[in-house]
Write an enzyme that holds these catalytic residues in place. Structure first.
Site, PDB file in Angstrom:
ATOM      1  CE1 TYR A   1      32.300  49.324  45.347  1.00  0.00           C
ATOM      2  CE2 TYR A   1      34.368  48.611  46.457  1.00  0.00           C
ATOM      3  CZ  TYR A   1      32.981  49.185  46.541  1.00  0.00           C
ATOM      4  OH  TYR A   1      32.594  49.227  47.720  1.00  0.00           O
TER       5      TYR A   1
ATOM      6  CG  HIS B   1      41.834  49.365  45.059  1.00  0.00           C
ATOM      7  ND1 HIS B   1      43.101  49.293  44.673  1.00  0.00           N
ATOM      8  CD2 HIS B   1      41.226  48.116  44.769  1.00  0.00           C
ATOM      9  CE1 HIS B   1      43.433  48.235  43.970  1.00  0.00           C
ATOM     10  NE2 HIS B   1      42.299  47.526  44.129  1.00  0.00           N
TER      11      HIS B   1
ATOM     12  CG  HIS C   1      41.927  49.955  40.336  1.00  0.00           C
ATOM     13  ND1 HIS C   1      41.196  49.891  41.229  1.00  0.00           N
ATOM     14  CD2 HIS C   1      42.109  49.010  39.384  1.00  0.00           C
ATOM     15  CE1 HIS C   1      40.872  48.480  40.985  1.00  0.00           C
ATOM     16  NE2 HIS C   1      41.355  47.965  40.223  1.00  0.00           N
TER      17      HIS C   1
END
Ligand code: PAF
Length: 282
Positions: free
Chosen positions: A32, A34, A37
């Site tokens: 997941y 964003h 990262h």
């Protein structure tokens, strides 16, 4: 970009990369993704020949009452984002392949895992240390990149690497923030629009504390009291902890000097947010 699903296949690839004399840069994630990262991935890309990103929602770092099943997942979106960053391999194992039935080992660093977030999340950092050690043995990186946002995690990993002689350079990258200062986190999607607006108070409280320290304030209680006052002015915010500790040992300090970590965890409804700032004082 290749997707590798078993530890054995990943280990073989890592060995072959090293045989060719190339270096591996690694970013472990729970997916997941964003911008925070992706900023870590960019660092790995700049500093190594081959980049591996792992996506694995690690069950052992979630408590029995925590959000493991609800933890956000979107592999297809993650895959596209990582392809854009020219990642070479995604390591995307199953829970069964990482924790087979007879799995028995756990790693603990009690002086670092039982403080700050470890107090309200027992066993969380044991789970983190254990999975990161496993990932290091599977991906065999030369360097690994972590975010300062998870400041306690970064200290634990650095200590573990030193204690267990992993031949890996750990890079801790600055926290990526939204425009208003809120630290990016996969959990921010749990905030209602109103809570999202209010959550910036965490950043403001940290900035305020940093300014007080830089302006010469030496009284830790006074700094924490002011942070509490700021955060408690938001009706939805419930403080888990605010602490000022030594940035390397995570132990409480008696006076403001050296490299210190101001760390906090605050709940907005069911969403628990963390943030921190390092301040260096001579
Ligand atoms: O920071 C995270 O996303 C996780 O704690 C990590 C390091 C990937 C281990 O599961």
């Amino acid at each position: 970009m290749k997707i590798i699903k078993t530890p054995q296949a990943m280990q073989k690839i890592a060995d072959s990369i090293h045989r060719q004399g190339k270096t591996i840069g690694f970013v472990p994630t729970m997916g997941y993704l964003h911008q925070g990262h992706l900023d870590l991935v960019k660092i790995a890309r700049r500093k190594s020949d081959i980049v591996v990103v792992s996506i694995f929602v690690n069950p052992t770092q979630f408590g029995p009452k925590e959000d493991l099943n609800k933890y956000p997942r979107d592999f297809n979106r993650d895959e596209k984002l990582l392809a854009k960053e020219k990642v070479d391999y995604i390591f995307y194992p199953t829970v069964k392949s990482m924790y087979p039935k007879n799995y028995a080992t756990s790693i603990d660093l009690p002086s670092l895992t039982n403080v700050l977030c470890g107090k309200s999340r027992p066993a969380h950092f044991q789970g983190v240390a254990t999975i990161v050690a496993k990932l290091f043995n599977i991906v065999k990186p030369d360097l690994a990149v972590f975010g300062q946002k998870d400041g306690q995690q970064a200290v634990i990993i650095k200590q573990m690497v030193q204690d267990l002689n992993f031949p890996i350079k750990i890079i801790v990258a600055p926290t990526t923030r939204e425009k208003d200062g809120l630290a990016m986190s996969s959990r921010n999607i749990y905030l209602t629009p109103e809570q999202r607006e209010q959550a910036v108070v965490l950043y403001h409280a940290l900035q305020h504390a940093k300014k007080m320290i830089k302006d010469g304030e030496k009284n830790i209680h006074k700094i924490i009291a002011l942070m509490e006052e700021l955060i408690e002015s938001i009706p939805d915010a419930k403080i888990d902890y605010i602490q000022i500790v030594d940035a390397d040992t995570l132990q409480p300090i008696q006076q403001i000097s050296g490299k210190i970590l101001i760390a906090l965890a605050v709940k907005f409804g069911h969403c628990r947010l963390i943030d921190n700032m390092i301040v260096k004082i001579r």
